[in-house]
Motif scaffolding. Sequence first.
Motif, PDB file in Angstrom:
ATOM      1  N   VAL A 505      12.725 115.491 -86.433  1.00 14.61           N
ATOM      2  CA  VAL A 505      11.854 114.575 -85.675  1.00 14.61           C
ATOM      3  C   VAL A 505      11.722 113.302 -86.490  1.00 14.61           C
ATOM      4  CG1 VAL A 505      10.565 116.384 -84.478  1.00 14.61           C
ATOM      5  CG2 VAL A 505       9.802 115.621 -86.738  1.00 14.61           C
ATOM      6  N   TYR A 506      11.521 112.155 -85.777  1.00  9.91           N
ATOM      7  CA  TYR A 506      11.475 110.845 -86.417  1.00  9.91           C
ATOM      8  C   TYR A 506      10.070 110.278 -86.326  1.00  9.91           C
ATOM      9  CZ  TYR A 506      16.536 111.261 -85.920  1.00  9.91           C
ATOM     10  OH  TYR A 506      17.818 111.687 -85.989  1.00  9.91           O
ATOM     11  N   GLN A 507       9.702 109.503 -87.328  1.00  4.08           N
ATOM     12  CA  GLN A 507       8.368 108.920 -87.362  1.00  4.08           C
ATOM     13  C   GLN A 507       8.425 107.586 -88.096  1.00  4.08           C
ATOM     14  OE1 GLN A 507       5.455 111.439 -89.169  1.00  4.08           O
ATOM     15  NE2 GLN A 507       3.776 109.967 -88.942  1.00  4.08           N
ATOM     16  N   LEU A 508       7.727 106.579 -87.534  1.00  3.24           N
ATOM     17  CA  LEU A 508       7.657 105.261 -88.170  1.00  3.24           C
ATOM     18  C   LEU A 508       6.697 105.301 -89.346  1.00  3.24           C
ATOM     19  CD1 LEU A 508       7.529 102.828 -85.107  1.00  3.24           C
ATOM     20  CD2 LEU A 508       9.409 103.106 -86.726  1.00  3.24           C
ATOM     21  N   GLY A 509       7.044 104.516 -90.371  1.00  2.00           N
ATOM     22  CA  GLY A 509       6.176 104.380 -91.528  1.00  2.00           C
ATOM     23  C   GLY A 509       5.186 103.243 -91.338  1.00  2.00           C
ATOM     24  N   PRO A 510       4.467 102.862 -92.381  1.00  2.00           N
ATOM     25  CA  PRO A 510       3.505 101.751 -92.274  1.00  2.00           C
ATOM     26  C   PRO A 510       4.231 100.423 -92.066  1.00  2.00           C
ATOM     27  CG  PRO A 510       3.701 102.495 -94.549  1.00  2.00           C
ATOM     28  CD  PRO A 510       4.457 103.485 -93.727  1.00  2.00           C
ATOM     29  N   ASN A 511       3.454  99.376 -91.679  1.00  2.00           N
ATOM     30  CA  ASN A 511       3.970  98.016 -91.453  1.00  2.00           C
ATOM     31  C   ASN A 511       4.962  97.975 -90.288  1.00  2.00           C
ATOM     32  OD1 ASN A 511       2.493  97.165 -93.735  1.00  2.00           O
ATOM     33  ND2 ASN A 511       4.192  97.763 -95.069  1.00  2.00           N
ATOM     34  N   ALA A 512       4.838  98.879 -89.333  1.00  2.00           N
ATOM     35  CA  ALA A 512       5.762  98.901 -88.202  1.00  2.00           C
ATOM     36  C   ALA A 512       4.996  98.791 -86.888  1.00  2.00           C
ATOM     37  CB  ALA A 512       6.592 100.180 -88.239  1.00  2.00           C
ATOM     38  N   SER A 513       3.908  98.014 -86.861  1.00  2.00           N
ATOM     39  CA  SER A 513       3.084  97.913 -85.651  1.00  2.00           C
ATOM     40  C   SER A 513       3.768  97.126 -84.539  1.00  2.00           C
ATOM     41  CB  SER A 513       1.742  97.265 -86.002  1.00  2.00           C
ATOM     42  OG  SER A 513       1.953  95.977 -86.558  1.00  2.00           O
ATOM     43  N   PHE A 514       4.867  96.380 -84.856  1.00  2.00           N
ATOM     44  CA  PHE A 514       5.582  95.607 -83.844  1.00  2.00           C
ATOM     45  C   PHE A 514       6.669  96.439 -83.156  1.00  2.00           C
ATOM     46  CE2 PHE A 514       3.359  92.271 -85.794  1.00  2.00           C
ATOM     47  CZ  PHE A 514       3.484  91.100 -85.052  1.00  2.00           C
ATOM     48  N   PHE A 515       6.775  97.744 -83.479  1.00  2.00           N
ATOM     49  CA  PHE A 515       7.902  98.536 -83.005  1.00  2.00           C
ATOM     50  C   PHE A 515       7.415  99.883 -82.473  1.00  2.00           C
ATOM     51  CE2 PHE A 515       9.170  95.771 -86.454  1.00  2.00           C
ATOM     52  CZ  PHE A 515      10.262  95.115 -85.921  1.00  2.00           C
ATOM     53  N   ASP A 516       8.267 100.490 -81.579  1.00  2.00           N
ATOM     54  CA  ASP A 516       8.056 101.841 -81.074  1.00  2.00           C
ATOM     55  C   ASP A 516       9.303 102.664 -81.382  1.00  2.00           C
ATOM     56  OD1 ASP A 516       5.507 101.434 -80.051  1.00  2.00           O
ATOM     57  OD2 ASP A 516       6.294 100.630 -78.159  1.00  2.00           O
ATOM     58  N   LEU A 517       9.128 103.979 -81.694  1.00  2.00           N
ATOM     59  CA  LEU A 517      10.249 104.846 -82.023  1.00  2.00           C
ATOM     60  C   LEU A 517      10.085 106.173 -81.280  1.00  2.00           C
ATOM     61  CD1 LEU A 517      12.781 105.380 -83.799  1.00  2.00           C
ATOM     62  CD2 LEU A 517      11.230 106.321 -85.538  1.00  2.00           C
ATOM     63  N   ASP A 518      11.137 106.601 -80.560  1.00  2.00           N
ATOM     64  CA  ASP A 518      11.136 107.892 -79.876  1.00  2.00           C
ATOM     65  C   ASP A 518      11.313 108.999 -80.911  1.00  2.00           C
ATOM     66  OD1 ASP A 518      12.450 110.271 -78.451  1.00  2.00           O
ATOM     67  OD2 ASP A 518      11.778 109.009 -76.776  1.00  2.00           O
ATOM     68  N   ARG A 519      10.397 109.970 -80.973  1.00  2.00           N
ATOM     69  CA  ARG A 519      10.410 110.990 -82.006  1.00  2.00           C
ATOM     70  C   ARG A 519      11.620 111.907 -81.916  1.00  2.00           C
ATOM     71  NH1 ARG A 519       5.886 112.311 -84.759  1.00  2.00           N
ATOM     72  NH2 ARG A 519       6.386 114.539 -84.652  1.00  2.00           N
TER      73      ARG A 519
END
Length: 1016
Positions: A505-519
Amino acid sequence: MDLRDFYLLAALIACLRLDSAIAQELIYTIREELPENIPIGNIPKDLNISHINAATGTSASLVYRLVSKAGDAPLVKVSSSTGEIFTTSNRIDREKLCAGASYAEENECFFELEVVILPNDFFRLIKIKIIVKDTNDNAPMFPSPVINISIPENTLINSRFPIPSATDPDTGFNGVQHYELLNGQSVFGLDIVETPEGEKWPQLIVQQNLDREQKDTYVMKIKVEDGGTPQKSSTAILQVTVSDVNDNKPVFKEGQVEVHIPENAPVGTSVIQLHATDADIGSNAEIRYIFGAQVAPATKRLFALNNTTGLITVQRSLDREETAIHKVTVLASDGSSTPARATVTINVTDVNDNPPNIDLRYIISPINGTVYLSEKDPVNTKIALITVSDKDTDVNGKVICFIEREVPFHLKAVYDNQYLLETSSLLDYEGTKEFSFKIVASDSGKPSLNQTALVRVKLEDENDNPPIFNQPVIELSVSENNRRGLYLTTISATDEDSGKNADIVYQLGPNASFFDLDRKTGVLTASRVFDREEQERFIFTVTARDNGTPPLQSQAAVIVTVLDENDNSPKFTHNHFQFFVSENLPKYSTVGVITVTDADAGENKAVTLSILNDNDNFVLDPYSGVIKSNVSFDREQQSSYTFDVKATDGGQPPRSSTAKVTINVMDVNDNSPVVISPPSNTSFKLVPLSAIPGSVVAEVFAVDIDTGMNAELKYTIVSGNNKGLFRIDPVTGNITLEEKPAPTDVGLHRLVVNISDLGYPKSLHTLVLVFLYVNDTAGNASYIYDLIRRTMETPLDRNIGDSSQPYQNEDYLTIMIAIVAGAMVVIVVIFVTVLVRCRHASRFKAAQRSKQGAEWMSPNQENKQNKKKKRKKRKSPKSSLLNFVTIEESKPDDAVHEPINGTISLPAELEEQSIGRFDWGPAPPTTFKPNSPDLAKHYKSASPQPAFHLKPDTPVSVKKHHVIQELPLDNTFVGGCDTLSKRSSTSSDHFSASECSSQGGFKTKGPLHTRQAVEE
């Protein structure tokens, strides 16, 4: 350096890094021959070891394990649960444990052992040293039950004969302490001699005269006792045989000899040649060499003694590790009862003949010689304790230990000769499943000897593979002003494990509020609109996690770059740039840098600069913004320049902006002071004898067309005031009396005044001559001017009073002659003198009225009508210097025009400014030589009012209070070398027509003309 040397160096460094956190040492002392199960110590109590886990606060079950070698019979045992140390059934015999060594009372007999504390989280290595104290379990014994001694019949009373010493394996007070002679029959006594080494040697003392014919044999007993409790003793039969007389015994040249021999010396090698002499002759002088009774049998087996020559040789192979020092007593006998004794100490030196020994003891129990580890075991997991040793000494006994090849294990030094075999990195079953390597112990001898031990390790598999990204760094680019939800990329990772351990499964880290990621799929999209000017780059992480237990994860860095659009104009860092430059800066010099920024990027950010309205005074680099001058700056002509600059970017369409630039010209100290008063170097001022101290008797005034501190002036008298009669105000230039003039002060005084500015970094200055005539009246002006002319022959650093005195003496001599000639002549002379003075007084008053109150008197009365014309045609100070080059004289043959020579030595503060010494040599009547800097020498013409010929030039406006007055030609001021050497061709000094040469003199800069009336 080969691979083996590298490992040797690495192991040596590891040996020096002892880990005090896991290695500790305990020392216990016990008696030998203790029974079984006697407690020796308690490890946790003695080391204050806590059973509480500091991290969790729970009690931990520690295991104490004695590290022993397989097959060894341990002398002590350790309780695995309590850490207590007890004796075993194996009795500790000090004499057996430390056999072969000579232990004095202060030396220690000990053995060492190691205990480890488990589990690994509480691991400690405890090094225990057990010192074994001696008990009196051995009786002293003589080397033989029967001791035979031969004594000659002529032996003197109190003569002494050595008796073989007894030995005791015990030490200290338990060793040999006392000897006693039994049944001495009053003929013999016993004395004990203690050697420096602490040994007690018994000696037999003859107490009565002996007679072999009456009795040739005495049989006694000698008893030896130790000091132990209970005391032990033994006896031996002492048989003394009285022999015939031989009254000279052999004598050794040296009673104590020490030699060194290597342990690998071959059989037959000579050790030492002993030599004894005997004063007897014949058979009584024949000497036989034998070993003394104290020599150990082992020593006799190693060394042979030639009975005839006294040569000691090696008869068996030596071994320093077995016995390092052999003490040999050699007796030299001529057949008499008293042989000579010599002690030879043979030191067997070490050679590298023993390879190191490796003692490998496992902490993790091996199975069939193989250690099994889990790949999840942490770094620094302890595997085995390795002890290395070498029987050799010094360099030959220094051992380094290392692993032969690169493996994920290392050796950590815990003591000088002990190492822990640990894991040096995390183990990976997928990478390598089994390790087999050698541990090498190598000494430092030449050649080096080494020993190896083989270690086998096998790994057990675990779930230890995290997901792996296809790209550790993912770089993307997107234009600003994008739409929300814009697809960017798909992020993917793989896992070498299987089953649920490979589900990611995938997850965004910090400083990524401008992006979306499908898990599940890893699709990355934009969740906001980007603005490059606010943020040009986004850097964040993406985590991929598997479903293992425990789950493993990894991260990849994502870099998103926002592309630019041309939406910003260039912006100057200042709306108004101001730069400050020094005057006299040459053309094409850099005067400043224009800085401009553009928030855009790429071609949109490329800015070109241009000047809008400058009249070509400056050149602007369109790319770097560097402004260079196209003119030479002169602050006195123009103090500032102002223009506009324009910045244009390279966008489509282009954008631009403007800014204002001001160049301010700063003053440089490039103008020497210009003297206004006095008007001439030949003017004088009358100082009456009635003048009071503090009154102003003359004024010196000068101006400097520079500004600030460069225009501040200081006045100083540098010569001519050796009597201290005058004082000059350093600020105003007023010359005042210091004291009331005395009759001895009557006459002409010449003051050399230095006028210097306070410029930085170098001060400029000018010299002026001020003549003061001390007298009640100045009726005979021609006489005074004649004195002034004659003083020009006097060096400037000397007082002119000495040189003017002869001229006054001539007048007095004439008067004396006149008095002798007759009173009538005196009356006529007085009458003529009074008449001349009255005429001059009337002329003096008329001259004062014509000058409208001026205080200075000059022989050159210039036509006042020409002054206004001169003021109108006055040249700028900088240009007038170029016009003073040659001299035109109306009366070159007049006696008044005799050359004037003079030198001046200035004070130290002016010498530092390189004023130097002036060489006022004679000069041609019309032209100065370059090396003749006499600026007062050209006043040879007696014609009234010579004038400067000024060439036309751009006039300079008078600034502030600086009034520039043109002076007659005889007003010449001598500038110091430091001043004139710094002047350029545009110097503004009105009154100096020369500059210093490199040798400290002057050279003319152009023709200098006598002044004429300047026509309109």
